[in-house]
Design an enzyme around this catalytic site. Structure first.
Site, PDB file in Angstrom:
ATOM      1  N   ALA B  54      -3.737  -3.193 -12.456  1.00 40.80           N
ATOM      2  CA  ALA B  54      -4.203  -4.547 -12.728  1.00 40.80           C
ATOM      3  C   ALA B  54      -4.436  -4.736 -14.225  1.00 40.80           C
ATOM      4  CB  ALA B  54      -5.476  -4.824 -11.940  1.00 40.80           C
ATOM      5  N   ARG B 347      -5.456   2.421   8.797  1.00 39.31           N
ATOM      6  CA  ARG B 347      -6.227   3.582   8.349  1.00 39.31           C
ATOM      7  C   ARG B 347      -7.582   3.709   9.022  1.00 39.31           C
ATOM      8  NH1 ARG B 347      -4.666   3.078   1.936  1.00 39.31           N
ATOM      9  NH2 ARG B 347      -2.595   3.926   2.201  1.00 39.31           N
ATOM     10  N   LEU B 458      -1.349  -1.358  -4.464  1.00 40.75           N
ATOM     11  CA  LEU B 458      -0.445  -1.496  -5.606  1.00 40.75           C
ATOM     12  C   LEU B 458      -0.006  -2.947  -5.718  1.00 40.75           C
ATOM     13  CD1 LEU B 458       1.740   1.714  -5.204  1.00 40.75           C
ATOM     14  CD2 LEU B 458      -0.420   1.410  -6.386  1.00 40.75           C
TER      15      LEU B 458
END
Lengths: 251, 656, 224
Positions: B54, B347, B458
């Site tokens: 970022a 996850r 990402l």
């Protein structure tokens, strides 16, 4: 279950860039062979702090072999006596009980020592700033699939791009040369059609910056590639040579 | 302005989401926002803190546009930011494989994956710009994996039924970061970005309600320096290291977030921390960090534990090897419980399922806190060479750490703290509740709700830095073109610096008996035990008490050697730990308040009969925003309601 | 001027001069072997080369090659020593796959220069130099075979030459592929190949050179 060993450490201590350095000897007992080398260094520092002594300064960050921050020269090898790993991935099982381990900083004119085992590698950034990029600005680029790239070229570019900029190449080189680092970037971008456009300008700019910053001349010993944690091949140096000579001859 | 001008009700917050249909919000925003002309850009300075995906992409993009950028990082080079460690890939809705992907589907999967706790408009925008990111990175020379025809290759990731993940071997984060770093380097070379490496921000300077600069410490000399800018952008990453052991880098910290928080930026959803299911298990009390094995491994690896407890016990005692367990005696529990998604469930689901098996006594490894990730089937089906080509570097990494060959015996894995979805609250423009202070990447709370899908971090980091912030910040800066560069000798700068030096003096002066790490480790254990994968009221209350005690221990008994006017790693760590302790308290407080289970936040009191997370949309469909009210005071809770206009909230179902 | 200012330029010069000297050595070694089979033929070659204009130009170019190769080597060595920085490693090792020769090229080069001086004194100064200056024994100036017999008749010189040729062998094993590499003439496939070529070339050159002292040693000492 844990196997442990006792080790003697000879650690380079240096108060600052100008100060004269020396080796200090420390003994550590009952180090688990499952501990990583940097965890062993943590244990040493914890011990030093508890003895109200100054801990050893060393660079490290991701501790998974990718950030390129760790930089110890251990028993004559950058990143220690194991292949294709960084210092943070080195484990104590690689050492024998009772072994003396010598730990030094990277030594090269291009990497002055900051403190103890920490060195200044900003020279690598400066080389990148000189030309280690493709001159595109954000937005206004073609579709990702607009230009097909042969798989073998893309793979070889990836091999070169795996460089983590740790400096082990220059540290291992008896000539203090940064050629492997420079060649990895030059080669990656020279292999890709996007990077070909300014390939000539790039190779000249990056190489002259490397020379200017006091790195040595490559004499093709190959020590860099042998110590590279990412197994970057010296064939990239050949490509750099080729690109540079071609660029100069076409001037 | 096409913004919804709603008056904020008491205690609620306006996120400035543009009006209009979901798919047109961002287009409308861009069409109507204010811009800064090139001549004025030259007169405006922007500070960017952080050089991860970022930070670096934002710094580079802003500099390309003509702003003067000052970019700070704590490492010796911008290329070391921890984004570099992301392995698996980056999502984009390109639909190159022709498997039915679209911007809407990526949006929907992300919203669903986040357990309906993210802002719809932000997530849609994220999905919209995802395709531009791939194009941008290819143009920068990122060597994405390609097929023999020369076109880009994709693989699949958890929480999705399409293959939309672009990758560069197991080093996608590295390659994307190096792409952003190269763009940044180009601007540094042009003189458009001034780079400050080995500098750590220690405070934000606010003048008349607007962020106008920062106080930073030169980590090599120890000097405290002041920097002015018309706007401050922080991309400082997440606060996972509150747990001491996490997959974050050693220097990753939450101090920048706490500095923003103390200056009036709200801290949103601090309790949303992601626990990654496939990490190398903890092995000793000297351990310094945990290593992640990419989620992409779940594409071909099968997760199992023994079906019989006695087998698990024998394995733990070292009497049996995993290869001794017969096929019918293995429990592939993810495939059993979630037939539709199998090993590719999100996850949070995979992590909890592993914990459930280990808690029930089926865990393996010497500690019993591990499960197997087995590639035997993949090797039989594809051959070892194909498996090596796909995951070779991950297997090598595993072997170096564990000293075991994963081609022969199954890997052992266990969940570990990995990513924090919570963070500094930002509005649609990525601006915090402090004017002129922007927050991007993992440091903000915005796009992942209560759980992040793989390969989305990402995407978000680069979306914020390349394609969102460079637009939205102009909407703010357009009003600042008359503001001259200010002197750093203004009282606000001096006061902020004094606050920093006072704090440093205080820490240095304690001269107690304990090292920073020993206290941090203690904090981490408390967090893992009580604020980790499964939480309950009593545990969280206990954690709050223990955190108080740890805070007291820190401020009375920590020992920092050396002086503050030199390179002093222990001092850096001590300052960061003082903030981790505050974050820990916020996390526990937020987790206690959120009486529901959602995504990474699992309250044992709130679960279905078969142990799945049970959300409470009626009472908790909001972002909890914590407002600082002064040292020692309880923070104030504000709420941003999550009004779902386009997606129907459902119980997440990965079974069928 | 990039040939002196840039590190790759300097390597380029090392490569070009080195490569040229290798070609000369190859020719020289083949020419030498002739003496083993026929001293007369050998003398005919000597006669042909003699002190003609082309031989003189050839000699000058060769000398220039040696001088430039040496001066650049000295420059590189000094620069590279400086690039190592102030403090040196306490522990150094030779990495796996890194040849001993590659790390000792300058030392090997010095030995070869010494060898060259010895060789020039023993042969060149008695032959081409005599023809050029007119001083010395003209009758023997074109009789290379005589000088070979003269020196290699003494076993000590045979041994000295054989030992010094070993240094040349090491120098060439690294030098030959290094030359091609510095010119950028290899890649993944060709790197192992040029390394193999280097070993083959070095071995051929050195074996051909050695053939002469070894032959004389055998003939003179063992009388076979």
């Amino acid at each position: 279950m844990d196997k442990t060993i006792n080790v003697t450490l000879k650690v380079w201590r240096q108060a600052g860039p100008k100060a004269k350095g020396h080796f200090e000897t420390y003994k550590l007992d009952n180090i688990s062979t499952d501990a990583s080398f940097l965890e062993m260094m943590d244990i040493l520092n914890e011990k030093l702090i508890n003895e109200r002594k100054e801990p050893v300064a060393f660079d490290h960050d991701c501790r998974e072999g990718i950030c390129g921050m760790c930089s110890l020269y251990i028993n004559g090898h950058p990143h220690g006596p194991d292949s294709e790993i960084t210092t943070c991935q080195l484990h104590m099982r690689k050492f024998k009980d009772g072994e003396t381990i010598t730990i030094e900083p990277w030594r090269s004119a291009g990497f002055p020592v900051i403190k103890d085992l920490m060195v200044d590698r900003s020279a690598y950034d400066k080389i990148m700033q000189a030309g280690g990029f493709i001159s595109v600005t954000t937005g206004g680029v073609p579709d990702g699939n607009a230009i097909p790239i042969p798989k073998d070229k893309a793979d070889e570019a990836m091999d070169a791009a795996a460089c983590i900029g740790c400096g082990a190449c220059a540290a291992a080189c008896k000539n203090g040369s940064a050629m492997l680092f420079v060649s990895a970037k030059v080669s990656q971008l020279a292999l890709l059609p996007q990077g070909r456009v300014e390939a000539k300008r790039r190779v000249k700019a990056m190489l002259s910056k490397m020379d200017e910053l006091g790195f040595g001349n490559c004499t093709n010993t190959g020590a860099c590639a042998a110590e590279c944690p990412k197994a970057i091949s010296i064939t990239h140096i050949a490509r750099l040579n080729r690109e540079f000579i071609k660029a100069k001859l076409s001037d | 302005m096409a913004k919804k001008e709603q008056t904020a009700a008491v205690g609620t917050i306006d996120a400035k989401i543009p009006e209009g249909p979901l798919a047109e919000k961002w287009t409308n925003y861009k069409a109507h926002q204010k811009l800064v002309n090139p001549a004025n850009k030259r007169r405006l300075d922007i500070i960017v803190v952080g050089t991860g995906l970022a930070g670096a992409s934002a710094a580079a993009s802003l500099a390309e546009m003509g702003f003067n950028v000052l970019n700070f990082c704590i490492q010796d080079s911008p290329r070391r930011a921890h984004s570099i460690a992301a392995q698996g890939g980056i999502n984009a809705a390109k639909n190159y494989p022709n498997d039915g992907d679209s911007v809407y589907r990526l949006f929907y999967d992300t919203i669903k994956g986040g357990d309906y706790r993210a802002r719809e408009a932000n997530v849609y925008r994220l999905a919209e710009v995802s395709n531009n990111i791939i194009d941008q990175c290819v143009a920068q020379g990122v060597p994405f994996a390609r097929d023999y025809g020369g076109l880009l290759d994709n693989r699949s990731f958890g929480g999705a039924q399409v293959s939309r993940t672009f990758y560069a071997r197991g080093q996608t984060g590295q390659q994307l970061l190096l792409g952003a770093y190269s763009a940044l380097s180009r601007q540094v070379g042009r003189g458009q970005v001034k780079l400050y490496t080995r500098y750590e921000m220690l405070d934000i300077v606010v003048i008349e309600g607007r962020a106008r600069g920062i106080i930073a410490r030169n980590l090599v000399t120890g000097r405290i320096e002041r920097f002015f800018a018309h706007a401050v952008v922080v991309g400082s990453g997440g606060y996972g290291n509150t747990f001491f052991l996490s997959t974050n880098a050693m220097a990753s910290n939450g101090s920048a977030a706490m500095q923003m928080y103390r200056k009036g930026a709200y801290f949103a959803n601090p309790c949303y921390a992601q626990i990654h299911p496939t990490c190398i298990p903890v092995h000793g009390d000297y351990q310094s960090k945990l290593t992640l094995m990419s989620e992409s491994l779940r594409n071909d690896g099968r997760i199992w534990v023994p079906k019989k407890k006695e087998d698990a016990e024998a394995i733990r005692a070292g009497k049996l090897k995993p290869t001794d367990i017969k096929e019918e005696d293995r429990d592939y529990y993810l495939e059993r419980r979630y037939p539709a998604f199998g090993n590719l469930v999100p996850r949070d689901v995979a992590s909890r399922a592993a914990k459930e098996r280990c808690d029930a006594g089926y865990g393996v490894g010497s500690t019993g806190l591990a499960v197997y990730l087995d590639f035997a089937d993949a090797i039989n089906r594809l051959g070892e060479d194909v498996v090596r080509a796909r995951y070779g570097n991950l297997f090598q990494m595993y072997e170096k750490i564990v000293d075991d060959n994963p081609y022969k015996t199954p890997m052992m894995i266990y969940p570990a703290i990995h990513y924090t979805m919570g963070g500094i609250w930002v509005d649609y423009e990525l601006q915090t509740s402090v004017k002129g202070l922007f927050c991007i990447g993992e440091a903000n709370f915005s796009d992942h709700g209560a759980n992040r899908l793989g390969a989305s971090a990402l995407m978000q980091g680069l979306a914020d830095g390349y394609f969102v912030l460079p637009y939205t910040i102009q909407n703010y800066l357009a009003d600042q073109i008359q503001v001259p560069r200010m002197s750093v000798d203004l009282p606000e700068f001096i006061e902020a610096e004094k606050g920093v030096t006072d704090k440093i003096k205080r820490v240095m002066g304690i001269q107690g008996k304990r090292s920073v790490d020993s206290i941090h480790r203690e904090l981490g254990l408390v967090m893992w035990d009580f604020v980790g994968m499964a939480r309950n009221k009593a545990g969280l209350e206990e954690a709050l008490e223990k955190i108080k005690a740890i805070r007291k221990e820190f401020w009375t008994n920590v020992y920092v050697p050396g002086t503050d006017m030199e390179l002093n790693v222990e001092l850096e760590k001590a300052l960061r730990l003082s903030d981790f302790i505050e974050i820990a308290e916020l996390m526990a407080r937020d987790a206690l308040l959120r009486e529901e289970s959602c995504g990474g936040h699992f309250r044992e009191e709130h679960q279905t009969e078969d142990g799945e997370a049970l959300r409470d949309d009626e009472h908790f469909a909001y972002v909890s925003c914590w407002k600082y009210t002064g040292e020692g005071n309880e923070p104030e809770l504000l709420k941003e309601p999550l009004n779902y206009e386009f997606v129907q909230r459902q119980q997440r179902n990965y079974k069928a | 001027m990039w040939l002196i200012d840039s590190s790759v330029g300097r390597k380029f010069v090392m490569g070009i001069t080195g490569g040229f000297l290798v070609l000369f050595l190859l020719f020289h070694s083949i020419m030498n072997v002739v003496v083993v089979f026929s001293p007369e033929a050998y003398n005919a070659v000597c006669e042909f080369l003699g002190a003609n204009w082309y031989a003189i130009i050839g000699t000058l170019v060769l000398a220039a090659g040696v001088v430039i190769h040496f001066l650049y080597a000295a420059l590189l060595t000094v620069q590279n020593l400086r690039a190592r920085g102030r403090d040196r490693y306490a522990v150094t090792t030779r990495q796996e796959g890194v040849s001993w020769a590659s790390k000792n090229m300058f030392v090997l080069g010095i030995i070869i220069i010494g060898f060259l001086v010895l060789h020039l004194i023993q042969f060149w100064s008695k032959m081409q130099l005599v023809e050029l200056t007119g001083h010395g024994d003209h009758a023997l100036a074109a009789d290379g075979a005589y000088w070979i017999q003269h020196y290699f008749g003494q076993p000590v010189y045979c041994i000295v030459y054989i030992v010094l040729l070993c240094a040349l062998w090491f120098h060439l094993t690294h030098g030959v592929w290094s030359c091609l590499h510095s010119l950028g003439l290899d890649n993944k496939t060709w790197l192992p190949r040029i390394k193999a070529i280097a070993n083959v070339v070095a071995t051929i050159v050195v074996l051909l050179f050695m053939a002469v002292p070894v032959y004389y040693l055998i003939v003179n000492v063992f009388g076979i």
